[in-house]
Each structure stands twice: as C-alpha cells, then as structure tokens.
Design an enzyme around this catalytic site. Sequence first.
Site, PDB file in Angstrom:
ATOM      1  CD  GLU A 205      -5.431  -5.943  -0.976  1.00  0.00           C
ATOM      2  OE1 GLU A 205      -4.869  -4.815  -0.962  1.00  0.00           O
ATOM      3  OE2 GLU A 205      -6.137  -6.349  -0.057  1.00  0.00           O
TER       4      GLU A 205
ATOM      5  CB  CYS B 258      -5.371  -1.425  -1.557  1.00  0.00           C
ATOM      6  SG  CYS B 258      -6.690  -0.625  -0.628  1.00  0.00           S
TER       7      CYS B 258
ATOM      8  CB  CYS C 179     -10.907  -2.456   0.903  1.00  0.00           C
ATOM      9  SG  CYS C 179     -10.396  -1.851  -0.723  1.00  0.00           S
TER      10      CYS C 179
ATOM     11  CD  GLU D  15      -1.560   4.774   4.646  1.00  0.00           C
ATOM     12  OE1 GLU D  15      -1.070   5.648   5.405  1.00  0.00           O
ATOM     13  OE2 GLU D  15      -2.225   3.806   5.054  1.00  0.00           O
TER      14      GLU D  15
ATOM     15  CB  CYS E  25      -9.083  -4.588  -3.259  1.00  0.00           C
ATOM     16  SG  CYS E  25      -7.842  -3.281  -3.094  1.00  0.00           S
TER      17      CYS E  25
ATOM     18  CG  ASN F 107      -0.416  -0.159   2.536  1.00  0.00           C
ATOM     19  OD1 ASN F 107       0.611  -0.785   2.703  1.00  0.00           O
ATOM     20  ND2 ASN F 107      -1.067   0.413   3.528  1.00  0.00           N
TER      21      ASN F 107
HETATM   22  N1  THU Z   1      -5.203  -1.515   2.736  1.00  0.00           N
HETATM   23  C1  THU Z   1      -4.665  -2.337   1.788  1.00  0.00           C
HETATM   24  O1  THU Z   1      -3.616  -2.035   1.215  1.00  0.00           O
HETATM   25  N2  THU Z   1      -5.302  -3.493   1.506  1.00  0.00           N
HETATM   26  C2  THU Z   1      -6.385  -3.960   2.192  1.00  0.00           C
HETATM   27  O2  THU Z   1      -6.849  -5.047   1.905  1.00  0.00           O
HETATM   28  C3  THU Z   1      -6.996  -3.163   3.237  1.00  0.00           C
HETATM   29  C4  THU Z   1      -6.449  -1.795   3.420  1.00  0.00           C
HETATM   30  C5  THU Z   1      -4.481  -0.296   3.097  1.00  0.00           C
HETATM   31  C6  THU Z   1      -5.125   0.989   2.711  1.00  0.00           C
HETATM   32  C7  THU Z   1      -4.512   1.936   3.715  1.00  0.00           C
HETATM   33  O3  THU Z   1      -3.232   2.351   3.240  1.00  0.00           O
HETATM   34  C8  THU Z   1      -4.292   1.084   4.947  1.00  0.00           C
HETATM   35  O4  THU Z   1      -4.331  -0.256   4.500  1.00  0.00           O
HETATM   36  C9  THU Z   1      -5.314   1.297   6.035  1.00  0.00           C
HETATM   37  O5  THU Z   1      -6.578   1.202   5.548  1.00  0.00           O
END
Ligand code: THU
Length: 138
Positions: A59, A57, A96, A48, A99, A46
Amino acid sequence: MNKYTAEQNLIEQALDVRKNAYAPYSKFYVGAALLADSGIIYTGANAENSAYPVGICAERSAFAQALSVGERSFQMLAIVGGKINEYPLKNYCSPCGMCRQFISEFCDEDFTIILAKSIDDYKIFRLSELLPYSFHEQ
Ligand code: THU
C-alpha cells in the site's frame, strides 16, 4: 466495452502487480492498486529486506509511486495478499496499522478501500471503518 466495474479493474491491477512482490522472508505476497483523482492507477507490491523492519508494504509502495509524480488526491485503493500461487486468495488482506495511518494523511474518512480474494469476491470499506478516531495534528 469493459466487462469489469471500476472496483474490479483496480482489483485486477492489484492482482497483477502482486506477481512482482519481493517477499522471500514471509512468503506473503501483497499487491495494491490506487486510483488517483486524475484517473491514473498506481500500483505497488511489498518489498522485504533481510533486516525485517526495513521492508515496505504494498500500500505504501503504491502511494509512494503516486506521490512521487505529484498526485495528492485519491479515490480508491484495492489490496490483495496471500501465499504465492493462491487464487482465489484464502483471506482478505487488511492493511496494517502503519499503512492505515499513512493513508489517512492523504485520504478523507470516506475513502474507499477494497479488500479482495478474487475479481468477484471482495469487500468494500471506508477508511473510517478501518481507522476510526484517526490521529491528525489539526
Ligand atoms: N504486508 C503488506 O504489504 N500489506 C499489508 O497490508 C499487510 C502486510 C506485507 C509486509 C510483509 O512484507 C508481508 O506482507 C508479511 O507481513
């Protein structure tokens, strides 16, 4: 000889790429490893952003890597996520909703999704279990 199963190999790669996650806001570090039909594994973490919704994310990052070099068929995805120095991870990190929909564009309902806390603590799901009645225009 490899001591790991195909699933465990993928988990190992997801754990490894998780170290590169950029998550200064949530401090939740996610790694994903995607096995394509070609046999190549693509990874993503991920990333941000200070404008929160701009982040991506792990994935979708892994899928973007694979799609960008022309891959279109996939076998398995492993996901790991948690606070920075957690091992084993406290929880299974489930993808999420955005995704799940993204994955469903390229993978059929039997596609394997592995949620892992460690190399030997993981659960295996089919995409249809995580995204039943998925939306498709056709
Ligand atoms: N996140 C992911 O990368 N994948 C997931 O399956 C759930 C959430 C990330 C998004 C954000 O950077 C952090 O996790 C918190 O939500």
